[in-house]
Design an enzyme around this catalytic site. Structure first.
Site, PDB file in Angstrom:
ATOM      1  N   ALA A 106     -31.879  73.101 -88.285  1.00  0.00           N
ATOM      2  CA  ALA A 106     -32.407  73.897 -87.175  1.00  0.00           C
ATOM      3  C   ALA A 106     -31.340  74.918 -86.810  1.00  0.00           C
ATOM      4  CB  ALA A 106     -32.716  72.982 -86.002  1.00  0.00           C
ATOM      5  N   GLU A 125     -34.928  67.114 -92.993  1.00  0.00           N
ATOM      6  CA  GLU A 125     -36.146  66.595 -92.354  1.00  0.00           C
ATOM      7  C   GLU A 125     -37.388  67.340 -92.849  1.00  0.00           C
ATOM      8  OE1 GLU A 125     -34.207  67.257 -88.576  1.00  0.00           O
ATOM      9  OE2 GLU A 125     -34.541  65.170 -88.009  1.00  0.00           O
ATOM     10  N   GLU A 167     -26.090  66.186 -87.841  1.00  0.00           N
ATOM     11  CA  GLU A 167     -26.171  66.526 -86.414  1.00  0.00           C
ATOM     12  C   GLU A 167     -25.078  65.848 -85.592  1.00  0.00           C
ATOM     13  OE1 GLU A 167     -28.762  65.598 -88.299  1.00  0.00           O
ATOM     14  OE2 GLU A 167     -30.455  66.938 -87.943  1.00  0.00           O
TER      15      GLU A 167
HETATM   16  N1  CAA Z   1     -27.895  77.245 -87.664  1.00  0.00           N
HETATM   17  C1  CAA Z   1     -27.516  78.525 -87.495  1.00  0.00           C
HETATM   18  N2  CAA Z   1     -26.749  79.199 -88.373  1.00  0.00           N
HETATM   19  C2  CAA Z   1     -26.341  78.535 -89.474  1.00  0.00           C
HETATM   20  C3  CAA Z   1     -26.697  77.192 -89.718  1.00  0.00           C
HETATM   21  C4  CAA Z   1     -27.513  76.531 -88.750  1.00  0.00           C
HETATM   22  N3  CAA Z   1     -27.953  75.280 -88.905  1.00  0.00           N
HETATM   23  N4  CAA Z   1     -26.128  76.801 -90.875  1.00  0.00           N
HETATM   24  C5  CAA Z   1     -25.454  77.869 -91.360  1.00  0.00           C
HETATM   25  N5  CAA Z   1     -25.587  78.915 -90.510  1.00  0.00           N
HETATM   26  C6  CAA Z   1     -25.004  80.253 -90.649  1.00  0.00           C
HETATM   27  C7  CAA Z   1     -23.515  80.237 -90.338  1.00  0.00           C
HETATM   28  O1  CAA Z   1     -23.290  80.298 -88.952  1.00  0.00           O
HETATM   29  C8  CAA Z   1     -23.060  81.474 -91.070  1.00  0.00           C
HETATM   30  O2  CAA Z   1     -23.404  82.598 -90.301  1.00  0.00           O
HETATM   31  P1  CAA Z   1     -22.304  83.775 -90.038  1.00  0.00           P
HETATM   32  O3  CAA Z   1     -22.068  84.328 -91.419  1.00  0.00           O
HETATM   33  O4  CAA Z   1     -23.032  84.706 -89.127  1.00  0.00           O
HETATM   34  O5  CAA Z   1     -21.116  83.099 -89.481  1.00  0.00           O
HETATM   35  C9  CAA Z   1     -23.943  81.496 -92.316  1.00  0.00           C
HETATM   36  O6  CAA Z   1     -25.081  80.677 -91.992  1.00  0.00           O
HETATM   37  C10 CAA Z   1     -23.259  80.896 -93.539  1.00  0.00           C
HETATM   38  O7  CAA Z   1     -22.773  79.604 -93.199  1.00  0.00           O
HETATM   39  P2  CAA Z   1     -21.254  79.137 -93.420  1.00  0.00           P
HETATM   40  O8  CAA Z   1     -20.328  80.303 -93.339  1.00  0.00           O
HETATM   41  O9  CAA Z   1     -20.981  77.986 -92.494  1.00  0.00           O
HETATM   42  O10 CAA Z   1     -21.351  78.647 -94.929  1.00  0.00           O
HETATM   43  P3  CAA Z   1     -20.475  77.518 -95.657  1.00  0.00           P
HETATM   44  O11 CAA Z   1     -20.840  77.614 -97.091  1.00  0.00           O
HETATM   45  O12 CAA Z   1     -19.037  77.644 -95.269  1.00  0.00           O
HETATM   46  O13 CAA Z   1     -21.007  76.121 -95.064  1.00  0.00           O
HETATM   47  C11 CAA Z   1     -22.711  74.524 -94.382  1.00  0.00           C
HETATM   48  C12 CAA Z   1     -22.318  75.711 -95.325  1.00  0.00           C
HETATM   49  C13 CAA Z   1     -21.886  73.308 -94.733  1.00  0.00           C
HETATM   50  C14 CAA Z   1     -24.171  74.259 -94.631  1.00  0.00           C
HETATM   51  C15 CAA Z   1     -22.453  74.949 -92.926  1.00  0.00           C
HETATM   52  O14 CAA Z   1     -23.054  76.209 -92.687  1.00  0.00           O
HETATM   53  C16 CAA Z   1     -22.988  73.977 -91.928  1.00  0.00           C
HETATM   54  O15 CAA Z   1     -22.388  72.950 -91.685  1.00  0.00           O
HETATM   55  N6  CAA Z   1     -24.154  74.310 -91.292  1.00  0.00           N
HETATM   56  C17 CAA Z   1     -24.717  73.524 -90.240  1.00  0.00           C
HETATM   57  C18 CAA Z   1     -25.360  72.254 -90.766  1.00  0.00           C
HETATM   58  C19 CAA Z   1     -25.904  71.446 -89.612  1.00  0.00           C
HETATM   59  O16 CAA Z   1     -25.198  70.963 -88.775  1.00  0.00           O
HETATM   60  N7  CAA Z   1     -27.247  71.282 -89.571  1.00  0.00           N
HETATM   61  C20 CAA Z   1     -27.918  70.565 -88.537  1.00  0.00           C
HETATM   62  C21 CAA Z   1     -28.413  71.497 -87.476  1.00  0.00           C
HETATM   63  S1  CAA Z   1     -29.086  70.667 -86.059  1.00  0.00           S
HETATM   64  C22 CAA Z   1     -30.610  70.145 -86.539  1.00  0.00           C
HETATM   65  O17 CAA Z   1     -31.055  70.432 -87.626  1.00  0.00           O
HETATM   66  C23 CAA Z   1     -31.379  69.330 -85.539  1.00  0.00           C
HETATM   67  C24 CAA Z   1     -32.630  68.707 -86.048  1.00  0.00           C
HETATM   68  O18 CAA Z   1     -32.694  67.546 -86.303  1.00  0.00           O
HETATM   69  C25 CAA Z   1     -33.813  69.520 -86.248  1.00  0.00           C
END
Ligand code: CAA
Length: 257
Positions: free
Chosen positions: A65, A111, A131
């Site tokens: 998300a 999910e 998360e």
């Molecule tokens: N939401 C918003 N933006 C996101 C995102 C997310 N879930 N995941 C990645 N992005 C964005 C980053 O902010 C980044 O944007 P900017 O270039 O503007 O900074 C871009 O996508 C590229 O991401 P990274 O630079 O972080 O890329 P990476 O290769 O270094 O890392 C990753 C990749 C490990 C997937 C990392 O992006 C990450 O950890 N993302 C979040 C994963 C996460 O926590 N997901 C759960 C979200 S909460 C949820 O989903 C609740 C639910 O149950 C529905």
């Protein structure tokens, strides 16, 4: 459609939905999921579509998300926005949905893939519910679907640590149907879709409904439900055609009636 691309006839009877927010690793914001909901509703009504494929890109199916969209929200904001209710359409879709996953399928992305009916993964796929690392928990079915899919011990480990599951481990634990080299995951998905698309869409729909019922009921009720759907297939022309073709030793031509 701003964040997804829909191709109604990628191949005959096969529709493709591509998530298209590559810079954000397909983070699932509210609008994207509303677009998915609307597309699925339309494809479910389109009788030229028998199987739906959902995919992202090579780098990410979806990284969850949209954290930036949620970061400042209060509990009541979240309650009122109720954005995960749009996800219920994925579950309500009558036609089979195959997720073709490459790269990250994290949080809401994992999910989302699990809400589909089958998952074909590239060897690069990484699944997880991270998360916990951002101070929250899965909110779109992760604690329930992951546990049903891979069992309590591994699910608890992934959800409490935020660790990722490799494609190989996802196969081992039964989360995905097949893992293939990264050049092959769309081809493999298409092959599975084609195989299903040749069959009776009426029977496919009734079979999907019966399998899903097994998650929601006890055995007695599930068996009765299955039996009724089995009997119901005998009201279709497809069942007559399928059995006649078997007897006549020819390939059946299913019309979806
Ligand atoms: N939401 C918003 N933006 C996101 C995102 C997310 N879930 N995941 C990645 N992005 C964005 C980053 O902010 C980044 O944007 P900017 O270039 O503007 O900074 C871009 O996508 C590229 O991401 P990274 O630079 O972080 O890329 P990476 O290769 O270094 O890392 C990753 C990749 C490990 C997937 C990392 O992006 C990450 O950890 N993302 C979040 C994963 C996460 O926590 N997901 C759960 C979200 S909460 C949820 O989903 C609740 C639910 O149950 C529905």
């Amino acid at each position: 459609m701003e964040f997804i691309k829909v191709t109604e006839q990628k191949e005959p009877f096969i529709a493709l939905i591509e998530l298209n927010r590559p810079k954000e690793l397909n983070a699932l914001n509210k609008q994207l999921m509303e677009e998915v909901r609307d597309a699925l509703q339309a494809l479910d009504k389109n009788d030229q579509v028998r199987v739906i494929i959902i995919t992202g890109n090579e780098q990410a199916f979806a990284a969850g998300a949209d954290i930036k969209q949620m970061a400042d929200k209060s509990a009541i904001d979240m309650l009122l926005i109720d954005q995960f209710s749009t996800w219920d359409q994925i579950r309500r879709t009558k036609k089979p949905i195959i997720a073709a996953v490459s790269g990250f399928a994290l949080g809401g992305g994992c999910e989302f893939a699990m809400t589909c009916d089958m998952i074909i993964a590239s060897e690069t796929a990484k699944f997880g519910q991270p998360e916990i690392k951002i101070g929250t928990i899965p909110g779109a079915g992760g604690t329930q679907r992951l546990t049903r899919a891979i069992g309590k011990a591994k699910s608890m480990e992934l959800i409490l640590t935020g660790r990722f599951l490799s494609a190989e481990d996802a196969l081992y634990y039964g989360l995905v149907n097949k893992v293939v080299p990264k050049e092959m995951y769309m081809l493999e998905t298409m092959q599975l879709a084609k195989e299903i698309a040749q069959l009776s869409p009426v029977a496919v729909q009734l079979a999907k409904e019966a399998v899903n019922r097994s998650f929601e009921t006890h055995l007695d009720e599930g068996l009765a439900f299955e039996r009724k759907n089995f009997y119901l297939t005998f009201a279709s022309e497809d069942q007559k055609e399928g059995m006649k073709a078997f007897v006549e030793k020819r390939k059946a031509d299913f019309k979806g009636k």
